[in-house]
Design a protein around this motif. Sequence first.
Motif, PDB file in Angstrom:
ATOM      1  N   ALA A 178       9.808 -57.150  29.460  1.00 12.92           N
ATOM      2  CA  ALA A 178      10.997 -57.362  30.287  1.00 12.92           C
ATOM      3  C   ALA A 178      12.204 -57.736  29.424  1.00 12.92           C
ATOM      4  O   ALA A 178      13.321 -57.258  29.651  1.00 12.92           O
ATOM      5  CB  ALA A 178      10.729 -58.456  31.319  1.00 12.92           C
ATOM      6  N   VAL A 179      11.975 -58.571  28.425  1.00 12.23           N
ATOM      7  CA  VAL A 179      13.066 -58.996  27.548  1.00 12.23           C
ATOM      8  C   VAL A 179      13.583 -57.816  26.727  1.00 12.23           C
ATOM      9  O   VAL A 179      14.791 -57.647  26.536  1.00 12.23           O
ATOM     10  CB  VAL A 179      12.604 -60.145  26.623  1.00 12.23           C
ATOM     11  N   THR A 180      12.678 -56.983  26.247  1.00 15.05           N
ATOM     12  CA  THR A 180      13.078 -55.798  25.490  1.00 15.05           C
ATOM     13  C   THR A 180      13.948 -54.882  26.347  1.00 15.05           C
ATOM     14  O   THR A 180      14.988 -54.368  25.905  1.00 15.05           O
ATOM     15  CB  THR A 180      11.841 -55.031  24.988  1.00 15.05           C
ATOM     16  N   THR A 181      13.531 -54.686  27.599  1.00  9.91           N
ATOM     17  CA  THR A 181      14.307 -53.841  28.511  1.00  9.91           C
ATOM     18  C   THR A 181      15.660 -54.467  28.821  1.00  9.91           C
ATOM     19  O   THR A 181      16.693 -53.785  28.827  1.00  9.91           O
ATOM     20  CB  THR A 181      13.522 -53.615  29.820  1.00  9.91           C
ATOM     21  N   ALA A 182      15.663 -55.773  29.081  1.00  7.34           N
ATOM     22  CA  ALA A 182      16.911 -56.470  29.406  1.00  7.34           C
ATOM     23  C   ALA A 182      17.885 -56.418  28.231  1.00  7.34           C
ATOM     24  O   ALA A 182      19.093 -56.223  28.418  1.00  7.34           O
ATOM     25  CB  ALA A 182      16.623 -57.920  29.782  1.00  7.34           C
ATOM     26  N   HIS A 183      17.358 -56.561  27.026  1.00  6.63           N
ATOM     27  CA  HIS A 183      18.192 -56.499  25.817  1.00  6.63           C
ATOM     28  C   HIS A 183      18.872 -55.128  25.717  1.00  6.63           C
ATOM     29  O   HIS A 183      20.076 -55.026  25.435  1.00  6.63           O
ATOM     30  CB  HIS A 183      17.318 -56.780  24.593  1.00  6.63           C
ATOM     31  N   ARG A 184      18.107 -54.077  25.975  1.00  5.43           N
ATOM     32  CA  ARG A 184      18.653 -52.718  25.898  1.00  5.43           C
ATOM     33  C   ARG A 184      19.721 -52.503  26.970  1.00  5.43           C
ATOM     34  O   ARG A 184      20.804 -51.975  26.701  1.00  5.43           O
ATOM     35  CB  ARG A 184      17.525 -51.697  26.053  1.00  5.43           C
ATOM     36  N   VAL A 238      14.578 -56.398  35.675  1.00 10.65           N
ATOM     37  CA  VAL A 238      13.358 -56.558  34.857  1.00 10.65           C
ATOM     38  C   VAL A 238      12.325 -57.446  35.540  1.00 10.65           C
ATOM     39  O   VAL A 238      11.266 -57.741  34.966  1.00 10.65           O
ATOM     40  CB  VAL A 238      13.706 -57.111  33.461  1.00 10.65           C
ATOM     41  N   GLY A 239      12.615 -57.901  36.764  1.00 11.71           N
ATOM     42  CA  GLY A 239      11.622 -58.651  37.531  1.00 11.71           C
ATOM     43  C   GLY A 239      11.407 -60.083  37.102  1.00 11.71           C
ATOM     44  O   GLY A 239      10.304 -60.621  37.253  1.00 11.71           O
ATOM     45  N   ARG A 294      14.360 -67.866  34.013  1.00 13.59           N
ATOM     46  CA  ARG A 294      13.280 -67.452  33.112  1.00 13.59           C
ATOM     47  C   ARG A 294      13.775 -66.413  32.108  1.00 13.59           C
ATOM     48  O   ARG A 294      13.360 -66.412  30.948  1.00 13.59           O
ATOM     49  CB  ARG A 294      12.097 -66.888  33.924  1.00 13.59           C
ATOM     50  N   LEU A 295      14.667 -65.537  32.535  1.00  5.80           N
ATOM     51  CA  LEU A 295      15.201 -64.535  31.621  1.00  5.80           C
ATOM     52  C   LEU A 295      15.970 -65.214  30.483  1.00  5.80           C
ATOM     53  O   LEU A 295      15.806 -64.847  29.314  1.00  5.80           O
ATOM     54  CB  LEU A 295      16.116 -63.565  32.369  1.00  5.80           C
ATOM     55  N   ASN A 296      16.778 -66.197  30.822  1.00  7.38           N
ATOM     56  CA  ASN A 296      17.496 -66.930  29.773  1.00  7.38           C
ATOM     57  C   ASN A 296      16.532 -67.644  28.838  1.00  7.38           C
ATOM     58  O   ASN A 296      16.724 -67.663  27.621  1.00  7.38           O
ATOM     59  CB  ASN A 296      18.465 -67.937  30.393  1.00  7.38           C
ATOM     60  N   ALA A 297      15.479 -68.237  29.410  1.00  7.52           N
ATOM     61  CA  ALA A 297      14.479 -68.930  28.579  1.00  7.52           C
ATOM     62  C   ALA A 297      13.778 -67.954  27.646  1.00  7.52           C
ATOM     63  O   ALA A 297      13.521 -68.265  26.475  1.00  7.52           O
ATOM     64  CB  ALA A 297      13.470 -69.649  29.470  1.00  7.52           C
TER      65      ALA A 297
END
Length: 329
Positions: free
Chosen positions: A216-222, A241-242, A247-250
């Motif tokens: 999810a983090v890889t996708t969000a970064h892109r 990214v669900g 949690r995404l920030n963490a």
Amino acid sequence: MEDIEWLLHQPDGGRALKVNERTRISDAQWDAVIERIDVAPGLRVFLTHATIHSDITVQSRDPGSGPESTPWASSTIAVEGHVEIEIPDGLQVTAGPDQAVLFRPSGRDPRYHVKAPQRLRLAGYALRRDRLERMFDGAIPPALLPLLEPEMETSRVICMHATRRLRHLAEGLFAPGLNGPLRLLFVEGVVLQLLASQMASQIRPARILTAREREAVTTAHRLLLLDMRRPPGLGDLADAVGLSEKRLNACFRSEFGSTVFELLRNYRLEHARIALESGAAPLKQIAWRVGYNHVSNFINAYTARYGAPPRRHVLKKQVAAAMPASRAG
């Protein structure tokens, strides 16, 4: 050295009080000694030792503060007694033997409300952003960064448990038994220990990311960096990214050492730096391309990150790069 004016709010109006190196007050409301110590450029300490006879409100009016000045982070630690701190934007926190406070107000200065009867010993310090950056060699702890943003629309506050060690350190400021340069050295050392203890209390053990979270983090970064001019909002990115926004920030902190939009800002400024050094486009156009609608906002962010305005920073790098070639010639 400029005096700092404190405004005492009373039932029948207010009166100004100039606070210099050591100020004594004795009236119907309180008996107090307020000591101001300008330890070094960018570091100031206030010590208040008082007996409160009736409720009192004090508001500092520092000529070096305000929305246009260099950002300062302030802390209040109560060795004895309690004080309510009213910070702009509707924030109100208590500093007492069980809680210490770090904050940066936006706009007007904070007010300190003290209830009677009580004995009060407060240790406060303020550190300017440029001094903090030097202390941390540019790597300011993430917990402190929200207090030092160059453009801050609302006040920021960090509350932490006032441990016995924290109170003991603060108490030492009242009676060091030293004078002159030795006392300044002692006070600076104590402030550094206080700040280190307060920052350590904000560090939480990192949680290992699951395989799904890493994906999810890889996708969000892109997705975040596809278009720096029009990036997705945090909520949209989290939904895509669900993960929850928190949690995404963490997860970003765990993977990249920064929150989602701290990372975006750093990428924007790095791309701007490269473009400026290449001379491919004028400053205003570069600022717009990386997502800044106002050049002044871009210049402020760039200066905060690299320590100099864009053109000066690029010129310094160009001069430094040319120096070896000049010597060789």
